[in-house]
Motif scaffolding. Structure first.
Motif, PDB file in Angstrom:
ATOM      1  N   ALA A  25       0.867  -1.179   0.000  1.00 21.81           N
ATOM      2  CA  ALA A  25       0.000   0.000   0.000  1.00 21.81           C
ATOM      3  C   ALA A  25       0.905   1.230   0.000  1.00 21.81           C
ATOM      4  CB  ALA A  25      -0.896  -0.008   1.229  1.00 21.81           C
ATOM      5  N   PHE A  26       0.550   2.202  -0.824  1.00 21.24           N
ATOM      6  CA  PHE A  26       1.362   3.400  -0.984  1.00 21.24           C
ATOM      7  C   PHE A  26       0.646   4.622  -0.420  1.00 21.24           C
ATOM      8  CE2 PHE A  26       2.581   0.345  -4.202  1.00 21.24           C
ATOM      9  CZ  PHE A  26       3.969   0.362  -4.128  1.00 21.24           C
ATOM     10  N   SER A  27       1.407   5.668  -0.140  1.00 19.36           N
ATOM     11  CA  SER A  27       0.851   6.860   0.503  1.00 19.36           C
ATOM     12  C   SER A  27      -0.173   7.590  -0.358  1.00 19.36           C
ATOM     13  CB  SER A  27       1.976   7.823   0.909  1.00 19.36           C
ATOM     14  OG  SER A  27       2.694   8.254  -0.229  1.00 19.36           O
ATOM     15  N   ASP A  28      -0.188   7.337  -1.668  1.00 21.84           N
ATOM     16  CA  ASP A  28      -1.190   7.969  -2.530  1.00 21.84           C
ATOM     17  C   ASP A  28      -2.492   7.173  -2.576  1.00 21.84           C
ATOM     18  OD1 ASP A  28      -0.492   5.777  -4.085  1.00 21.84           O
ATOM     19  OD2 ASP A  28       0.013   6.947  -5.872  1.00 21.84           O
ATOM     20  N   GLY A  29      -2.581   6.118  -1.764  1.00 22.46           N
ATOM     21  CA  GLY A  29      -3.783   5.299  -1.708  1.00 22.46           C
ATOM     22  C   GLY A  29      -3.776   4.125  -2.671  1.00 22.46           C
ATOM     23  N   ALA A  30      -2.800   4.074  -3.564  1.00 22.07           N
ATOM     24  CA  ALA A  30      -2.701   2.957  -4.505  1.00 22.07           C
ATOM     25  C   ALA A  30      -2.182   1.724  -3.773  1.00 22.07           C
ATOM     26  CB  ALA A  30      -1.765   3.311  -5.657  1.00 22.07           C
ATOM     27  N   PRO A  81      10.287   2.696  -2.657  1.00 26.08           N
ATOM     28  CA  PRO A  81       8.840   2.681  -2.854  1.00 26.08           C
ATOM     29  C   PRO A  81       8.455   3.248  -4.223  1.00 26.08           C
ATOM     30  CG  PRO A  81       9.434   4.365  -1.252  1.00 26.08           C
ATOM     31  CD  PRO A  81      10.677   3.563  -1.545  1.00 26.08           C
ATOM     32  N   ASN A  82       9.200   4.235  -4.707  1.00 23.07           N
ATOM     33  CA  ASN A  82       8.891   4.804  -6.022  1.00 23.07           C
ATOM     34  C   ASN A  82       9.095   3.779  -7.126  1.00 23.07           C
ATOM     35  OD1 ASN A  82       8.270   7.278  -4.876  1.00 23.07           O
ATOM     36  ND2 ASN A  82      10.333   8.077  -5.158  1.00 23.07           N
ATOM     37  N   ALA A  83      10.179   3.017  -7.025  1.00 19.64           N
ATOM     38  CA  ALA A  83      10.455   1.994  -8.041  1.00 19.64           C
ATOM     39  C   ALA A  83       9.403   0.888  -7.993  1.00 19.64           C
ATOM     40  CB  ALA A  83      11.847   1.413  -7.837  1.00 19.64           C
ATOM     41  N   ARG A 119       6.883   0.029 -11.024  1.00 17.73           N
ATOM     42  CA  ARG A 119       6.885  -1.325 -11.592  1.00 17.73           C
ATOM     43  C   ARG A 119       5.471  -1.925 -11.600  1.00 17.73           C
ATOM     44  NH1 ARG A 119      11.379  -5.475 -11.840  1.00 17.73           N
ATOM     45  NH2 ARG A 119      12.469  -3.508 -11.859  1.00 17.73           N
ATOM     46  N   LEU A 120       4.762  -1.760 -10.488  1.00 18.74           N
ATOM     47  CA  LEU A 120       3.393  -2.272 -10.422  1.00 18.74           C
ATOM     48  C   LEU A 120       2.491  -1.536 -11.404  1.00 18.74           C
ATOM     49  CD1 LEU A 120       2.933  -2.750  -6.573  1.00 18.74           C
ATOM     50  CD2 LEU A 120       3.019  -4.550  -8.302  1.00 18.74           C
ATOM     51  N   LEU A 179      -1.407  -2.182 -10.350  1.00 19.77           N
ATOM     52  CA  LEU A 179      -1.564  -1.195  -9.301  1.00 19.77           C
ATOM     53  C   LEU A 179      -3.000  -0.679  -9.324  1.00 19.77           C
ATOM     54  CD1 LEU A 179       0.145   0.328  -7.158  1.00 19.77           C
ATOM     55  CD2 LEU A 179       0.392   2.146  -8.831  1.00 19.77           C
ATOM     56  N   ALA A 180      -3.696  -0.867  -8.218  1.00 16.05           N
ATOM     57  CA  ALA A 180      -5.066  -0.347  -8.088  1.00 16.05           C
ATOM     58  C   ALA A 180      -4.968   1.032  -7.465  1.00 16.05           C
ATOM     59  CB  ALA A 180      -5.902  -1.279  -7.221  1.00 16.05           C
ATOM     60  N   LYS A 181      -5.551   2.005  -8.140  1.00 17.14           N
ATOM     61  CA  LYS A 181      -5.471   3.378  -7.648  1.00 17.14           C
ATOM     62  C   LYS A 181      -6.784   3.788  -7.018  1.00 17.14           C
ATOM     63  CE  LYS A 181      -2.089   4.479 -11.160  1.00 17.14           C
ATOM     64  NZ  LYS A 181      -1.782   5.215 -12.357  1.00 17.14           N
ATOM     65  N   ARG A 182      -6.666   4.647  -6.021  1.00 20.07           N
ATOM     66  CA  ARG A 182      -7.846   5.172  -5.344  1.00 20.07           C
ATOM     67  C   ARG A 182      -8.664   5.981  -6.329  1.00 20.07           C
ATOM     68  NH1 ARG A 182      -6.880   9.236  -0.532  1.00 20.07           N
ATOM     69  NH2 ARG A 182      -5.085   7.897  -0.441  1.00 20.07           N
TER      70      ARG A 182
END
Length: 75
Positions: free
Chosen positions: A6-11, A57-59, A63-64, A70-73
């Protein structure tokens, strides 16, 4: 071996470490052991393991996203 990231942008997305493990280097070889792989943690925002291996985390996000995993919010 997979992790749900899980990433800070909600993805979020499921990341597979198989390609990384297949490199068979000193740092990646231990990840083939499920017990060691499960010791993953976050350090300074990076995905890390006790042997010092860290993944940006950026890489991982890129990549996802490039792989369509990658599922985005929703906006």
């Amino acid at each position: 071996m997979r992790l749900d990231l899980a990433f800070s942008d909600g993805a979020h997305g499921i990341w597979s470490a198989e390609e990384l493990i297949a490199r068979d280097t000193v740092l990646t070889r231990p990840l083939a052991d499920p017990d060691y792989f499960a010791r993953a943690f976050i350090e300074g925002g990076a995905l890390a393991w006790p042997n010092g291996l860290e993944l940006s985390p950026n890489a991982l996000h890129q990549r996802l996203d490039t792989a369509g995993r990658l599922a985005k919010r929703a906006a």
